[in-house]
Design a protein around this motif. Structure first.
Motif, PDB file in Angstrom:
ATOM      1  N   LEU A 152      -5.899 -21.626  -5.847  1.00 13.93           N
ATOM      2  CA  LEU A 152      -6.852 -20.667  -5.291  1.00 13.93           C
ATOM      3  C   LEU A 152      -8.046 -20.503  -6.232  1.00 13.93           C
ATOM      4  N   GLU A 153      -7.760 -20.580  -7.551  1.00 11.32           N
ATOM      5  CA  GLU A 153      -8.870 -20.490  -8.519  1.00 11.32           C
ATOM      6  C   GLU A 153      -9.795 -21.699  -8.403  1.00 11.32           C
ATOM      7  N   LEU A 154      -9.218 -22.834  -8.025  1.00 10.85           N
ATOM      8  CA  LEU A 154     -10.030 -24.048  -7.910  1.00 10.85           C
ATOM      9  C   LEU A 154     -10.790 -24.110  -6.593  1.00 10.85           C
ATOM     10  N   GLY A 155     -10.578 -23.110  -5.741  1.00 10.32           N
ATOM     11  CA  GLY A 155     -11.386 -23.046  -4.525  1.00 10.32           C
ATOM     12  C   GLY A 155     -10.640 -23.310  -3.234  1.00 10.32           C
ATOM     13  N   ALA A 156      -9.304 -23.441  -3.319  1.00 10.53           N
ATOM     14  CA  ALA A 156      -8.556 -23.591  -2.074  1.00 10.53           C
ATOM     15  C   ALA A 156      -8.587 -22.266  -1.313  1.00 10.53           C
ATOM     16  N   ASP A 157      -8.496 -22.334  -0.003  1.00 16.27           N
ATOM     17  CA  ASP A 157      -8.562 -21.123   0.818  1.00 16.27           C
ATOM     18  C   ASP A 157      -7.194 -20.489   1.017  1.00 16.27           C
ATOM     19  N   ASP A 158      -6.175 -21.327   1.006  1.00 14.34           N
ATOM     20  CA  ASP A 158      -4.830 -20.823   1.257  1.00 14.34           C
ATOM     21  C   ASP A 158      -3.852 -21.909   0.808  1.00 14.34           C
ATOM     22  N   TYR A 159      -2.571 -21.551   0.807  1.00 10.51           N
ATOM     23  CA  TYR A 159      -1.571 -22.555   0.485  1.00 10.51           C
ATOM     24  C   TYR A 159      -0.323 -22.270   1.287  1.00 10.51           C
ATOM     25  N   VAL A 160       0.461 -23.294   1.537  1.00 13.63           N
ATOM     26  CA  VAL A 160       1.801 -23.084   2.069  1.00 13.63           C
ATOM     27  C   VAL A 160       2.757 -23.826   1.148  1.00 13.63           C
ATOM     28  N   THR A 161       3.963 -23.276   1.006  1.00 17.05           N
ATOM     29  CA  THR A 161       4.947 -23.860   0.117  1.00 17.05           C
ATOM     30  C   THR A 161       5.946 -24.674   0.925  1.00 17.05           C
ATOM     31  N   LYS A 162       6.132 -25.929   0.503  1.00 23.44           N
ATOM     32  CA  LYS A 162       7.114 -26.787   1.169  1.00 23.44           C
ATOM     33  C   LYS A 162       8.524 -26.336   0.809  1.00 23.44           C
ATOM     34  N   PRO A 163       9.497 -26.346   1.690  1.00 20.53           N
ATOM     35  CA  PRO A 163       9.314 -26.677   3.109  1.00 20.53           C
ATOM     36  C   PRO A 163       8.777 -25.477   3.875  1.00 20.53           C
ATOM     37  N   PHE A 164       7.758 -25.708   4.689  1.00 22.45           N
ATOM     38  CA  PHE A 164       7.159 -24.603   5.430  1.00 22.45           C
ATOM     39  C   PHE A 164       7.460 -24.778   6.913  1.00 22.45           C
TER      40      PHE A 164
END
Ligand code: CA
Length: 226
Positions: A92-104
């Motif tokens: 998120l600090e590098l500019g990603a908008d969101d994340y999902v954790t595998k397995p999602f």
């Protein structure tokens, strides 16, 4: 339709995501290396990127960082591995908008994609969603939004899909089988009864006491009357 780039090196995951997103109506492009994904991001125009973190060629973090360094603000959802808590913060600090954790769950991912696409669609003022009036609802099929007297009405994704299908065939009879094929696809077939249940829910939202818009055609299916 929104264009989504998937950058993922696990083939099964890549194919699964691609097929599901295409089924949802998105236009999908893929890359299985970080450096290839970055090149595609530089040359192509995408509405959203699903970006794995551990990738050959260039890590997802580096793809993210370099993309933002080029003033490319394409929304990025990182696909992180379980237990990599630090990754999320860093991403998120590098500019990603969101994340999902595998397995999602696919449902969760699709929901997050929609939220981000809706957010970016709202930012682009010139790209305001087209609304159509169906009964007492104002519906935007582009961003899955339904309003009644300017108040949002909760509708599931499937309800939108069924209504969209009826809308595209307004004034014509569509059979339950047509709806099943179009909305659920051939692989997974719920019963005709499922369609009826969805229609009941849609009617409750669309119809008023003195106007019925989804008409039952006995023995065949339904017809949307605008
Ligand atoms: Ca990987």
């Amino acid at each position: 339709m929104p264009r989504i780039l998937i950058v993922e090196d696990e083939e099964a995951m890549l194919i699964g995501l691609r097929d599901n997103l295409e089924f949802e109506g998105y236009e999908v492009d893929t890359a299985n290396r970080g450096d290839d994904g970055f090149k595609k991001l530089q040359s192509g125009s995408y509405d959203l990127v699903l970006l794995d973190v551990m990738l050959p060629g260039m890590s997802g973090f580096d793809v993210c960082k370099k993309t933002r360094a080029e003033d490319n603000d394409t929304p990025i959802i990182l696909l992180t591995a379980r237990g990599e808590e630090l990754d999320k913060v860093l991403g998120l600090e590098l500019g990603a908008d969101d994340y999902v954790t595998k397995p999602f769950s696919l449902r969760e991912l699709l929901a997050r994609i929609k939220v981000i696409l809706r957010r970016t669609a709202n930012v682009k003022q010139d790209d305001s969603p087209q609304r159509v009036t169906i009964g007492q609802l104002q519906v935007s099929f582009d961003d899955f939004e339904a309003l009644h007297n300017d108040e949002p009405v909760k509708m599931s994704y499937k309800e939108f899909e069924i209504l969209h299908y009826l809308y595209r065939h307004a004034g014509r009879i569509v059979s339950r089988d047509d709806i099943l094929d179009q909305v659920w696809g051939m692989d997974y077939q719920p019963t005709a009864r499922t369609v009826d249940n969805f229609i009941v829910r849609l009617r409750n939202k669309i119809d008023t006491e003195d106007s019925q818009h989804i008409v039952t055609v006995h023995g065949i299916g339904y017809k949307l009357v605008l």
